[in-house]
Design an enzyme around this catalytic site. Structure first.
Site, mmCIF file in Angstrom:
data_model
loop_
_atom_site.group_PDB
_atom_site.id
_atom_site.type_symbol
_atom_site.label_atom_id
_atom_site.label_comp_id
_atom_site.label_asym_id
_atom_site.label_seq_id
_atom_site.Cartn_x
_atom_site.Cartn_y
_atom_site.Cartn_z
ATOM 1 N N ASP A 168 4.753 2.173 -7.261
ATOM 2 C CA ASP A 168 3.918 2.644 -8.371
ATOM 3 C C ASP A 168 4.359 3.998 -8.930
ATOM 4 O O ASP A 168 3.738 4.525 -9.847
ATOM 5 C CB ASP A 168 2.445 2.701 -7.943
ATOM 6 N N GLU A 241 6.269 11.427 6.486
ATOM 7 C CA GLU A 241 7.599 11.689 5.928
ATOM 8 C C GLU A 241 8.238 12.899 6.608
ATOM 9 O O GLU A 241 9.392 12.855 7.010
ATOM 10 C CB GLU A 241 7.529 11.919 4.414
HETATM 11 N N1 UDP Z 1 1.811 -0.648 0.271
HETATM 12 C C1 UDP Z 1 1.989 -1.740 1.108
HETATM 13 N N2 UDP Z 1 0.884 -2.287 1.728
HETATM 14 C C2 UDP Z 1 -0.372 -1.802 1.538
HETATM 15 C C3 UDP Z 1 -0.546 -0.687 0.681
HETATM 16 C C4 UDP Z 1 0.572 -0.128 0.083
HETATM 17 O O1 UDP Z 1 3.108 -2.215 1.284
HETATM 18 O O2 UDP Z 1 -1.329 -2.347 2.118
HETATM 19 C C5 UDP Z 1 2.987 -0.073 -0.428
HETATM 20 C C6 UDP Z 1 2.801 0.120 -1.917
HETATM 21 O O3 UDP Z 1 3.226 -1.018 -2.629
HETATM 22 C C7 UDP Z 1 3.648 1.342 -2.194
HETATM 23 C C8 UDP Z 1 3.586 2.124 -0.899
HETATM 24 O O4 UDP Z 1 3.181 1.212 0.106
HETATM 25 O O5 UDP Z 1 4.998 0.995 -2.485
HETATM 26 C C9 UDP Z 1 2.601 3.279 -0.970
HETATM 27 O O6 UDP Z 1 1.314 2.783 -1.238
HETATM 28 P P1 UDP Z 1 0.360 3.411 -2.344
HETATM 29 O O7 UDP Z 1 1.124 3.598 -3.607
HETATM 30 O O8 UDP Z 1 -0.896 2.595 -2.416
HETATM 31 O O9 UDP Z 1 0.018 4.809 -1.654
HETATM 32 P P2 UDP Z 1 -0.114 6.264 -2.244
HETATM 33 O O10 UDP Z 1 0.946 7.053 -1.590
HETATM 34 O O11 UDP Z 1 0.038 6.214 -3.729
HETATM 35 O O12 UDP Z 1 -1.490 6.678 -1.831
HETATM 36 MN MN MN Z 2 1.435 5.249 -4.823
#
Ligand code: UDP
Ligand code: MN
Length: 291
Positions: A168, A241
Protein backbone atom coordinates in the site's frame (compact mmCIF):
# COMPACT_ATOMS: atom_id res chain seq x y z
CA UNK A 1 85.58 -39.25 -11.31
CA UNK A 2 82.87 -41.84 -10.71
CA UNK A 3 82.72 -41.06 -6.98
CA UNK A 4 82.40 -37.34 -7.75
CA UNK A 5 79.45 -38.14 -10.04
CA UNK A 6 77.70 -40.20 -7.31
CA UNK A 7 78.26 -37.62 -4.60
CA UNK A 8 76.73 -34.91 -6.87
CA UNK A 9 73.83 -37.23 -7.67
CA UNK A 10 73.07 -37.85 -3.98
CA UNK A 11 73.02 -34.13 -3.29
CA UNK A 12 70.80 -33.32 -6.28
CA UNK A 13 68.40 -36.26 -6.14
CA UNK A 14 66.36 -35.11 -3.10
CA UNK A 15 65.92 -31.65 -4.67
CA UNK A 16 64.78 -33.14 -7.97
CA UNK A 17 62.26 -35.29 -6.07
CA UNK A 18 60.96 -32.26 -4.15
CA UNK A 19 60.49 -30.32 -7.40
CA UNK A 20 58.61 -33.26 -9.00
CA UNK A 21 56.31 -33.57 -5.95
CA UNK A 22 55.61 -29.82 -5.98
CA UNK A 23 54.70 -29.84 -9.68
CA UNK A 24 52.42 -32.82 -9.11
CA UNK A 25 50.56 -31.13 -6.22
CA UNK A 26 50.08 -28.00 -8.26
CA UNK A 27 48.57 -29.78 -11.27
CA UNK A 28 46.16 -31.65 -8.95
CA UNK A 29 45.05 -28.34 -7.44
CA UNK A 30 44.35 -26.77 -10.81
CA UNK A 31 42.37 -29.80 -11.87
CA UNK A 32 40.24 -29.54 -8.70
CA UNK A 33 39.76 -25.87 -9.39
CA UNK A 34 38.72 -26.45 -12.98
CA UNK A 35 36.28 -29.20 -11.95
CA UNK A 36 34.74 -26.84 -9.42
CA UNK A 37 34.59 -24.15 -12.06
CA UNK A 38 32.87 -26.56 -14.41
CA UNK A 39 30.14 -27.36 -11.87
CA UNK A 40 29.72 -23.74 -10.84
CA UNK A 41 29.30 -22.62 -14.42
CA UNK A 42 26.77 -25.38 -15.05
CA UNK A 43 24.89 -24.29 -11.95
CA UNK A 44 25.01 -20.75 -13.30
CA UNK A 45 23.52 -21.88 -16.59
CA UNK A 46 20.71 -23.74 -14.87
CA UNK A 47 19.89 -20.71 -12.77
CA UNK A 48 19.87 -18.42 -15.76
CA UNK A 49 17.14 -20.57 -17.20
CA UNK A 50 14.81 -19.86 -14.30
CA UNK A 51 11.98 -17.52 -15.18
CA UNK A 52 13.55 -14.62 -13.38
CA UNK A 53 16.11 -14.18 -16.20
CA UNK A 54 19.22 -13.10 -14.40
CA UNK A 55 21.20 -12.49 -17.55
CA UNK A 56 24.78 -11.61 -16.73
CA UNK A 57 24.40 -12.32 -13.03
CA UNK A 58 27.80 -11.12 -12.01
CA UNK A 59 29.25 -8.33 -9.98
CA UNK A 60 29.97 -6.05 -12.92
CA UNK A 61 26.34 -5.89 -14.05
CA UNK A 62 23.83 -3.59 -12.40
CA UNK A 63 22.68 -5.26 -9.13
CA UNK A 64 19.17 -6.68 -9.29
CA UNK A 65 16.68 -5.01 -6.98
CA UNK A 66 14.63 -7.64 -5.13
CA UNK A 67 11.43 -6.10 -3.79
CA UNK A 68 9.67 -8.22 -1.16
CA UNK A 69 5.93 -7.54 -1.05
CA UNK A 70 3.69 -9.26 1.48
CA UNK A 71 0.06 -9.12 0.39
CA UNK A 72 -3.30 -10.44 1.56
CA UNK A 73 -6.74 -10.87 0.05
CA UNK A 74 -9.12 -7.93 0.46
CA UNK A 75 -11.28 -5.70 -1.74
CA UNK A 76 -8.42 -3.36 -2.70
CA UNK A 77 -5.72 -5.98 -3.24
CA UNK A 78 -5.68 -5.95 -7.03
CA UNK A 79 -5.79 -2.15 -7.12
CA UNK A 80 -2.78 -1.99 -4.77
CA UNK A 81 -0.83 -4.55 -6.78
CA UNK A 82 -1.66 -2.72 -10.00
CA UNK A 83 -0.33 0.57 -8.66
CA UNK A 84 2.85 -1.15 -7.45
CA UNK A 85 3.45 -3.03 -10.68
CA UNK A 86 3.06 0.17 -12.71
CA UNK A 87 5.92 1.62 -10.71
CA UNK A 88 8.08 -1.50 -10.69
CA UNK A 89 7.73 -2.01 -14.45
CA UNK A 90 9.78 1.14 -14.93
CA UNK A 91 12.70 -0.12 -12.87
CA UNK A 92 15.44 -1.96 -14.71
CA UNK A 93 17.02 -5.15 -13.33
CA UNK A 94 14.11 -5.70 -11.00
CA UNK A 95 12.72 -8.88 -9.42
CA UNK A 96 9.46 -8.90 -7.49
CA UNK A 97 9.04 -11.41 -4.66
CA UNK A 98 5.34 -11.45 -3.85
CA UNK A 99 4.39 -13.39 -0.72
CA UNK A 100 0.72 -14.03 -0.17
CA UNK A 101 -0.64 -14.28 3.34
CA UNK A 102 -2.57 -17.39 2.38
CA UNK A 103 -2.25 -21.16 2.47
CA UNK A 104 -2.39 -21.25 -1.33
CA UNK A 105 -1.24 -19.16 -4.26
CA UNK A 106 -4.55 -17.51 -5.13
CA UNK A 107 -5.77 -17.39 -8.70
CA UNK A 108 -6.16 -13.63 -8.59
CA UNK A 109 -2.52 -13.00 -7.69
CA UNK A 110 -1.20 -15.78 -9.97
CA UNK A 111 -3.06 -14.36 -12.93
CA UNK A 112 -2.06 -10.85 -12.02
CA UNK A 113 1.64 -11.70 -11.87
CA UNK A 114 1.53 -13.70 -15.08
CA UNK A 115 0.21 -10.64 -16.89
CA UNK A 116 2.41 -8.13 -15.09
CA UNK A 117 5.39 -8.64 -17.41
CA UNK A 118 7.67 -8.42 -14.38
CA UNK A 119 10.30 -10.99 -13.39
CA UNK A 120 8.80 -12.40 -10.23
CA UNK A 121 8.63 -15.15 -7.64
CA UNK A 122 5.27 -16.03 -6.15
CA UNK A 123 5.33 -17.48 -2.63
CA UNK A 124 2.69 -17.97 0.05
CA UNK A 125 2.57 -18.55 3.79
CA UNK A 126 -0.43 -18.09 6.07
CA UNK A 127 -0.08 -15.93 9.17
CA UNK A 128 -1.31 -17.99 12.15
CA UNK A 129 -4.70 -16.72 13.38
CA UNK A 130 -3.36 -15.85 16.82
CA UNK A 131 -1.08 -13.24 15.24
CA UNK A 132 -3.86 -11.55 13.27
CA UNK A 133 -4.73 -9.01 15.93
CA UNK A 134 -4.37 -5.26 15.95
CA UNK A 135 -1.14 -4.10 17.54
CA UNK A 136 0.66 -7.23 16.34
CA UNK A 137 3.41 -6.84 13.75
CA UNK A 138 2.21 -7.71 10.23
CA UNK A 139 3.73 -9.82 7.48
CA UNK A 140 6.50 -11.35 9.64
CA UNK A 141 6.12 -14.85 8.18
CA UNK A 142 5.86 -13.51 4.63
CA UNK A 143 9.05 -11.44 4.85
CA UNK A 144 10.92 -14.39 6.32
CA UNK A 145 9.67 -16.69 3.57
CA UNK A 146 11.10 -14.31 0.98
CA UNK A 147 14.45 -14.16 2.79
CA UNK A 148 14.45 -17.96 2.85
CA UNK A 149 13.83 -18.08 -0.89
CA UNK A 150 16.73 -15.71 -1.58
CA UNK A 151 19.05 -17.81 0.58
CA UNK A 152 18.02 -20.97 -1.30
CA UNK A 153 18.11 -19.57 -4.82
CA UNK A 154 20.84 -16.97 -4.88
CA UNK A 155 24.58 -17.44 -4.45
CA UNK A 156 27.61 -15.31 -3.59
CA UNK A 157 28.02 -14.78 -7.34
CA UNK A 158 24.77 -12.84 -7.60
CA UNK A 159 24.73 -9.12 -7.05
CA UNK A 160 21.56 -7.62 -5.70
CA UNK A 161 19.83 -5.33 -3.26
CA UNK A 162 16.89 -6.45 -1.15
CA UNK A 163 14.14 -4.18 0.14
CA UNK A 164 10.70 -4.54 1.66
CA UNK A 165 7.88 -2.97 -0.32
CA UNK A 166 4.51 -3.10 1.41
CA UNK A 167 1.67 -3.25 -1.09
CA UNK A 168 0.00 0.00 0.00
CA UNK A 169 3.00 2.36 0.02
CA UNK A 170 4.02 4.83 -2.71
CA UNK A 171 7.50 4.62 -4.24
CA UNK A 172 9.33 7.28 -6.25
CA UNK A 173 11.42 5.91 -9.12
CA UNK A 174 14.37 7.85 -7.71
CA UNK A 175 14.33 5.58 -4.67
CA UNK A 176 15.47 2.65 -6.82
CA UNK A 177 18.43 4.62 -8.20
CA UNK A 178 19.38 5.47 -4.63
CA UNK A 179 19.13 1.98 -3.18
CA UNK A 180 20.88 0.27 -6.12
CA UNK A 181 24.31 1.26 -4.76
CA UNK A 182 23.72 -0.23 -1.30
CA UNK A 183 26.98 -1.80 -0.18
CA UNK A 184 25.77 -3.23 3.14
CA UNK A 185 22.65 -1.58 4.52
CA UNK A 186 21.26 1.75 3.37
CA UNK A 187 18.59 3.96 4.93
CA UNK A 188 16.37 6.89 3.90
CA UNK A 189 13.45 8.94 5.20
CA UNK A 190 9.84 7.80 4.91
CA UNK A 191 6.94 10.24 4.47
CA UNK A 192 3.59 10.20 6.29
CA UNK A 193 4.53 7.78 9.04
CA UNK A 194 4.34 7.54 12.82
CA UNK A 195 1.81 10.37 13.11
CA UNK A 196 4.25 12.80 11.47
CA UNK A 197 4.92 14.28 8.02
CA UNK A 198 8.07 12.20 7.80
CA UNK A 199 10.56 10.21 9.84
CA UNK A 200 14.23 10.19 8.98
CA UNK A 201 17.52 8.80 10.15
CA UNK A 202 19.70 11.42 11.84
CA UNK A 203 22.86 11.98 9.84
CA UNK A 204 26.02 13.79 10.93
CA UNK A 205 28.99 14.19 8.56
CA UNK A 206 27.63 11.50 6.22
CA UNK A 207 27.10 8.99 9.02
CA UNK A 208 23.86 7.77 10.53
CA UNK A 209 23.82 8.56 14.23
CA UNK A 210 20.14 8.32 15.07
CA UNK A 211 17.11 6.24 14.31
CA UNK A 212 16.13 5.03 10.85
CA UNK A 213 13.05 4.05 8.89
CA UNK A 214 13.24 2.91 5.25
CA UNK A 215 16.10 0.56 4.40
CA UNK A 216 17.64 -1.78 1.82
CA UNK A 217 20.13 -4.60 2.35
CA UNK A 218 22.76 -5.86 -0.05
CA UNK A 219 21.92 -9.43 -1.15
CA UNK A 220 25.33 -10.63 0.05
CA UNK A 221 24.57 -9.37 3.57
CA UNK A 222 21.33 -11.40 3.51
CA UNK A 223 23.26 -14.49 2.41
CA UNK A 224 26.11 -13.94 4.89
CA UNK A 225 23.68 -13.74 7.82
CA UNK A 226 21.55 -16.84 7.25
CA UNK A 227 19.89 -16.60 10.66
CA UNK A 228 18.78 -12.97 10.41
CA UNK A 229 14.97 -12.93 10.40
CA UNK A 230 12.00 -10.86 11.44
CA UNK A 231 11.09 -12.02 14.93
CA UNK A 232 7.73 -12.06 16.62
CA UNK A 233 9.08 -13.02 20.01
CA UNK A 234 11.08 -10.36 21.83
CA UNK A 235 10.28 -7.75 19.22
CA UNK A 236 8.22 -4.82 20.42
CA UNK A 237 5.49 -3.60 18.06
CA UNK A 238 6.96 -1.31 15.41
CA UNK A 239 10.50 -2.39 16.28
CA UNK A 240 10.71 -5.44 14.07
CA UNK A 241 12.61 -3.69 11.28
CA UNK A 242 15.23 -2.20 13.57
CA UNK A 243 15.51 -5.51 15.39
CA UNK A 244 16.19 -7.15 12.02
CA UNK A 245 18.81 -4.54 11.15
CA UNK A 246 20.55 -5.06 14.50
CA UNK A 247 21.14 -8.68 13.47
CA UNK A 248 23.05 -7.68 10.35
CA UNK A 249 24.70 -4.29 10.92
CA UNK A 250 25.63 -1.48 13.30
CA UNK A 251 24.07 1.99 13.32
CA UNK A 252 27.40 3.64 12.48
CA UNK A 253 27.75 1.48 9.33
CA UNK A 254 24.37 2.47 7.83
CA UNK A 255 24.66 4.24 4.47
CA UNK A 256 22.44 7.33 4.22
CA UNK A 257 20.65 7.71 0.86
CA UNK A 258 18.33 10.37 -0.63
CA UNK A 259 20.73 13.33 -0.27
CA UNK A 260 21.97 12.41 3.18
CA UNK A 261 18.44 11.50 4.23
CA UNK A 262 17.02 14.93 3.44
CA UNK A 263 14.56 13.87 0.72
CA UNK A 264 11.38 11.82 0.98
CA UNK A 265 11.18 9.25 -1.84
CA UNK A 266 8.72 6.81 -0.29
CA UNK A 267 5.41 7.47 1.45
CA UNK A 268 3.68 5.24 3.95
CA UNK A 269 0.33 5.82 2.28
CA UNK A 270 -2.53 3.73 3.59
CA UNK A 271 -5.60 2.80 1.65
CA UNK A 272 -8.93 3.58 3.20
CA UNK A 273 -11.02 0.53 3.98
CA UNK A 274 -13.61 0.40 1.23
CA UNK A 275 -17.31 0.59 1.94
CA UNK A 276 -19.09 -2.33 0.30
CA UNK A 277 -22.36 -1.56 2.05
CA UNK A 278 -24.28 -1.47 -1.23
CA UNK A 279 -22.96 -4.78 -2.46
CA UNK A 280 -25.96 -7.02 -3.32
CA UNK A 281 -26.39 -9.87 -0.86
CA UNK A 282 -26.87 -12.42 -3.60
CA UNK A 283 -24.93 -12.17 -6.80
CA UNK A 284 -27.17 -10.59 -9.43
CA UNK A 285 -24.77 -10.10 -12.29
CA UNK A 286 -24.70 -12.69 -15.02
CA UNK A 287 -20.92 -12.65 -15.33
CA UNK A 288 -18.19 -13.11 -12.73
CA UNK A 289 -16.15 -9.91 -12.47
CA UNK A 290 -12.75 -9.92 -10.82
CA UNK A 291 -12.05 -6.66 -9.01
N1 UDP B 1 -0.26 -7.82 5.36
C1 UDP B 1 -0.38 -9.20 5.29
N2 UDP B 1 -1.30 -9.83 6.10
C2 UDP B 1 -2.10 -9.14 6.96
C3 UDP B 1 -1.97 -7.73 7.02
C4 UDP B 1 -1.03 -7.11 6.22
O1 UDP B 1 0.31 -9.85 4.51
O2 UDP B 1 -2.92 -9.76 7.65
C5 UDP B 1 0.71 -7.14 4.46
C6 UDP B 1 0.13 -5.97 3.69
O3 UDP B 1 -0.37 -6.38 2.45
C7 UDP B 1 1.32 -5.04 3.57
C8 UDP B 1 2.13 -5.34 4.81
O4 UDP B 1 1.71 -6.60 5.29
O5 UDP B 1 2.09 -5.32 2.41
C9 UDP B 1 1.93 -4.29 5.90
O6 UDP B 1 0.58 -4.25 6.27
P1 UDP B 1 -0.24 -2.89 6.41
O7 UDP B 1 0.00 -2.04 5.22
O8 UDP B 1 -1.67 -3.22 6.74
O9 UDP B 1 0.46 -2.29 7.72
P2 UDP B 1 0.89 -0.82 8.09
O10 UDP B 1 2.35 -0.87 8.24
O11 UDP B 1 0.45 0.11 7.01
O12 UDP B 1 0.17 -0.57 9.38
MN1 MN C 1 0.66 -0.08 5.01
Amino acid sequence: MKSLFYSRLFILLPWVLIVIIMIDIDTKRTSVRSTAHFYLSRLGNAQRQDRTSRAGSNRTALPVIYAITPTYSRAVQKAELTRLSNTFRQVQRFHWIVVEDSNIRTELVSRFLAHSGLPHTHLHVLTPRRYKRSGMPRATEQRNAALGWLRMHRTPRDSGVVFFADDDNTYSLELFDEMRSTRQVSVWPVGLVGGRRYERPLVEKGRVVGWYTGFAVNLQVVLANPKALFKRRGSQPGMQESDFLKQITKVEDLEPKAHNCTRVLVWHTRTEKVNLGNEPKHRQDTVVIEV
